[in-house]
Design a protein around this motif. Structure first.
Motif, mmCIF file in Angstrom:
data_model
loop_
_atom_site.group_PDB
_atom_site.id
_atom_site.type_symbol
_atom_site.label_atom_id
_atom_site.label_comp_id
_atom_site.label_asym_id
_atom_site.label_seq_id
_atom_site.Cartn_x
_atom_site.Cartn_y
_atom_site.Cartn_z
ATOM 1 N N LEU A 341 0.726 -1.326 -0.071
ATOM 2 C CA LEU A 341 -0.096 0.063 0.230
ATOM 3 C C LEU A 341 0.837 1.379 -0.006
ATOM 4 O O LEU A 341 0.633 2.242 -0.533
ATOM 5 C CB LEU A 341 -0.881 0.069 1.251
ATOM 6 C CG LEU A 341 -2.134 -1.110 1.247
ATOM 7 C CD1 LEU A 341 -3.037 -0.547 2.455
ATOM 8 C CD2 LEU A 341 -2.964 -0.926 -0.010
ATOM 9 N N LEU A 342 1.945 1.244 0.763
ATOM 10 C CA LEU A 342 2.833 2.495 0.713
ATOM 11 C C LEU A 342 3.353 2.500 -0.519
ATOM 12 O O LEU A 342 3.574 3.732 -1.270
ATOM 13 C CB LEU A 342 3.758 2.223 1.835
ATOM 14 C CG LEU A 342 4.821 3.296 1.996
ATOM 15 C CD1 LEU A 342 4.160 4.598 2.283
ATOM 16 C CD2 LEU A 342 5.658 3.202 3.068
ATOM 17 N N GLU A 343 3.980 1.579 -1.034
ATOM 18 C CA GLU A 343 4.907 1.717 -2.232
ATOM 19 C C GLU A 343 3.826 2.052 -3.736
ATOM 20 O O GLU A 343 4.371 2.792 -4.461
ATOM 21 C CB GLU A 343 5.616 0.393 -2.544
ATOM 22 C CG GLU A 343 6.951 -0.122 -1.573
ATOM 23 C CD GLU A 343 7.603 1.081 -1.259
ATOM 24 O OE1 GLU A 343 7.959 1.937 -2.344
ATOM 25 O OE2 GLU A 343 8.225 1.290 -0.172
ATOM 26 N N ARG A 344 2.873 1.306 -3.784
ATOM 27 C CA ARG A 344 2.009 1.510 -4.699
ATOM 28 C C ARG A 344 0.892 2.401 -4.616
ATOM 29 O O ARG A 344 0.731 3.152 -5.725
ATOM 30 C CB ARG A 344 1.050 0.059 -5.066
ATOM 31 C CG ARG A 344 2.177 -0.991 -5.561
ATOM 32 C CD ARG A 344 1.541 -2.401 -5.459
ATOM 33 N NE ARG A 344 0.769 -2.395 -7.097
ATOM 34 C CZ ARG A 344 1.181 -2.794 -7.749
ATOM 35 N NH1 ARG A 344 2.230 -3.413 -8.126
ATOM 36 N NH2 ARG A 344 0.367 -2.821 -8.777
ATOM 37 N N VAL A 345 0.343 2.969 -3.593
ATOM 38 C CA VAL A 345 -0.732 3.964 -3.692
ATOM 39 C C VAL A 345 -0.329 5.193 -2.691
ATOM 40 O O VAL A 345 -1.041 6.077 -2.366
ATOM 41 C CB VAL A 345 -2.144 3.424 -3.402
ATOM 42 C CG1 VAL A 345 -2.378 2.583 -4.502
ATOM 43 C CG2 VAL A 345 -2.355 2.623 -2.153
ATOM 44 N N GLY A 346 0.884 5.058 -2.015
ATOM 45 C CA GLY A 346 1.116 5.939 -1.142
ATOM 46 C C GLY A 346 0.263 6.003 0.125
ATOM 47 O O GLY A 346 0.117 7.138 0.724
ATOM 48 N N VAL A 347 -0.322 4.953 0.793
ATOM 49 C CA VAL A 347 -0.951 4.992 1.877
ATOM 50 C C VAL A 347 -0.278 4.221 3.152
ATOM 51 O O VAL A 347 0.200 2.939 2.785
ATOM 52 C CB VAL A 347 -2.434 4.391 1.606
ATOM 53 C CG1 VAL A 347 -3.258 4.120 2.970
ATOM 54 C CG2 VAL A 347 -3.101 5.390 0.689
ATOM 55 N N VAL A 348 -0.001 4.713 4.249
ATOM 56 C CA VAL A 348 0.442 3.915 5.402
ATOM 57 C C VAL A 348 -0.715 3.353 6.392
ATOM 58 O O VAL A 348 -1.599 4.124 6.533
ATOM 59 C CB VAL A 348 1.322 4.989 6.135
ATOM 60 C CG1 VAL A 348 2.049 4.049 7.119
ATOM 61 C CG2 VAL A 348 2.208 5.694 5.251
ATOM 62 N N VAL A 349 -0.440 2.125 6.428
ATOM 63 C CA VAL A 349 -1.342 1.279 7.452
ATOM 64 C C VAL A 349 -0.297 0.408 8.293
ATOM 65 O O VAL A 349 0.935 0.599 7.728
ATOM 66 C CB VAL A 349 -2.406 0.402 6.717
ATOM 67 C CG1 VAL A 349 -3.292 0.937 5.978
ATOM 68 C CG2 VAL A 349 -1.761 -0.792 6.144
#
Ligand SMILES: Cc1ncc(COP(=O)(O)O)c(C=O)c1O
Length: 396
Positions: A341-349
Motif C-alpha cells: 500500500l505504501l509503495e503502490r498507492v502512498g497509503v500508510v497502514v
C-alpha cells in the motif's frame, strides 16, 4: 560502550520505525497519506487551551510540580469517575495523575516485576505492556486475542505453571488494535481470576470516551472487587485530543497507587502545573466536545470500513476506539500488504504483526486522519488492485 542487556533485548518501538519510513518518503517529495498512528488530528478544545494559557502566565506554575499532582486534579479525576461510571475513589490514596498513561504503564512494571517474573500480556496489544515487562527484567506470557473469542483473552487456557509465576495481568478495552469492547461480566470474571491466582490486574482504558452508535462503555473499576485486585489507567489524550500535553491517570488499589507514586517520585517530577490546570478544565468543564469528536470519527469509520469492504477486505465497524482492524487480503502477510500500500498507492497502514504474533493477518487503520487526507487516502485505496491473487473487489 556496552549497553545493558535490557536495552539490547528491547524491540524497536513500532511507531518510531513507521514515522521514519514516512519521513523518508516525504523527504523524497512523495505524498503519503498516513492511517498509522492514533494521534487525534482535531485540536484540543479552546476552553482547555484558554485555561492552559492562563495558568502558564502564573509564576506559581513555573516551579517544580509534585509527583502526586495537584490535589485539585486528583479531586477532578475522582469526580469524573463518580459522574461517568458511578465509581467512588479516595482522591488522595486511589488516584495518581500521570505524564500520559504510557508513562505509568511503563513504570508500573517496576512495582511488580522482579527479574524472571511473568506478566500476562494480550497478543496483539499496545506494545508498552510487554516492553515495560522486559525492561523490568521480566518475561511476557502472551494471551492470544482471537476473533473467535471476540478478542478477549481466554483465561481458562493459561497453563498452571505460568499462573504460578505470573504476578500481573494486562487487559485493555476498548481495545487497541482490534477495536473490541468488553462488558462488566468479563471484568467480573477477571477479578475472580485475579483472586484465585493472586494476580494484580492492570486495565488500560484510554479509549472509553471514543464510542459510536450509542455504545456505553464500562470501567474495570465498576467490577465487584476491582479495587482489591487492580488499577485502571486512563488518559486525556484521546478523550480531549490532548496527546501533546501528556496527561493521564491511574486509579484503584491504594497499595498499587502508592507503589507507583514511590517509583515515580524517584524518577520524575510530575506533570507541569499549567497542564494540570488544563486537565482539571477538561474533566470538569463542558463535555459536549466528546460527542462532537465522536460524530466525526464515526463518519470516518463508516467511510473507511465501506471502502475496505468494497475492495474485498474484511473489516467490521468497531463500537469504540480509533481503529479499524482489517484482515489482509489473500496471499499477503501484514508487512507485505502494508509495504505494497505504501509503495503502490502512498497509503500508510500499520502491519498487525507489529502488535504481536497474533496480529499477523491484519492491518490497523487509524481514524485520526483529517477529512481532506481521508478522502485522498480512500480514493488511493480505491485504485489498489491485488498483485498476488485474482482481485476479489467489487469496485468494477
Ligand atoms: C492502549 C493504549 N494505552 C495507552 C496509550 C497511551 O496514552 P497516553 O497518550 O496517555 O500516554 C495509548 C496510545 O496510543 C494506547 O493506545
Amino acid at each position: 560502550m556496552r549497553m545493558s542487556r535490557r536495552v539490547e533485548n528491547l524491540p524497536p518501538y513500532l511507531f518510531v520505525e513507521i514515522t521514519e519510513k514516512i519521513a523518508e518518503k516525504r523527504a523524497k517529495g512523495e505524498d503519503v497519506v498516513s492511517f498509522a498512528i492514533g494521534d487525534p488530528d482535531i485540536p484540543t478544545p479552546p476552553h482547555i487551551i484558554d485555561k492552559l494559557c492562563q495558568a502558564a502566565h502564573d509564576p506559581a506554575n513555573h516551579r517544580y510540580p509534585e509527583t502526586a499532582g495537584l490535589s485539585e486534579l486528583r479531586q477532578a479525576i475522582a469526580g469524573w469517575y463518580k459522574r461517568r461510571f458511578g465509581v467512588s475513589l479516595d482522591a488522595d490514596k486511589e488516584v495518581l495523575p500521570l505524564i500520559g498513561a504510557k508513562e505509568g504503564i511503563a513504570h508500573i512494571a517496576l512495582c511488580f516485576i522482579n527479574p524472571g517474573d511473568t506478566a500476562l500480556v494480550p497478543d496483539p496489544a499496545y506494545p508498552v505492556y510487554s516492553a515495560s515487562t522486559i525492561l523490568a527484567g521480566g518475561r511476557p506470557y502472551y494471551m492470544p486475542l482471537t476473533e473467535q473469542n471476540n478478542f478477549l483473552p481466554d483465561l481458562d487456557i493459561i497453563p498452571d505453571y505460568i499462573l504460578r509465576r505470573a504476578k500481573l495481568l494486562w487487559i485493555n478495552y476498548p481495545n487497541n488494535p482490534t477495536g473490541a469492547v468488553a462488558n462488566l461480566d468479563f471484568f467480573n470474571k477477571v477479578v475472580k481470576f485475579a483472586q484465585q491466582h493472586n494476580l494484580a490486574i492492570c486495565h488500560d482504558g484510554p479509549y472509553s470516551e471514543v464510542t459510536f452508535d450509542g455504545y456505553q462503555p464500562v470501567s474495570f473499576m465498576q467490577a465487584d472487587g476491582a479495587k482489591e485486585v487492580g488499577v485502571e489507567f486512563h488518559s486525556l489524550s484521546k478523550s480531549y485530543n490532548m496527546t501533546g500535553w501528556r496527561v493521564g491517570m491511574v486509579v484503584g488499589n491504594a497499595e498499587v497507587v502508592d507503589a507507583l507514586k514511590r517509583v515515580k517520585s524517584n524518577l520524575d517530577s510530575g506533570i507541569p502545573q499549567a497542564i494540570q490546570y488544563a486537565a482539571i478544565e477538561a474533566l470538569t468543564g463542558p463535555q459536549d466536545c466528546i460527542q462532537k469528536h465522536n460524530a466525526i470519527y464515526q463518519k470516518r469509520r463508516d467511510l473507511v470500513v465501506d471502502m475496505l469492504n468494497r475492495l474485498g477486505i474484511e473489516a467490521k465497524p468497531p463500537k469504540a476506539g480509533l481503529y479499524i482492524w482489517a484482515k489482509v487480503p489473500e496471499g499477503y502477510t501484514s508487512v507485505d500488504f502494508a509495504t505494497e500500500l505504501l509503495e503502490r498507492v502512498g497509503v500508510v497502514v500499520t502491519p498487525g504483526v507489529g502488535y504481536g504474533r497474533r496480529g499477523e493477518g491484519y492491518v490497523r487503520l487509524s481514524l485520526t486522519v483529517p477529512d481532506v487526507g481521508l478522502v485522498k487516502g480512500l480514493s488511493r485505496l480505491a485504485g489498489w488492485r491485488s498483485t498476488r491473487v485474482k482481485p476479489r473487489n467489487n469496485l468494477t
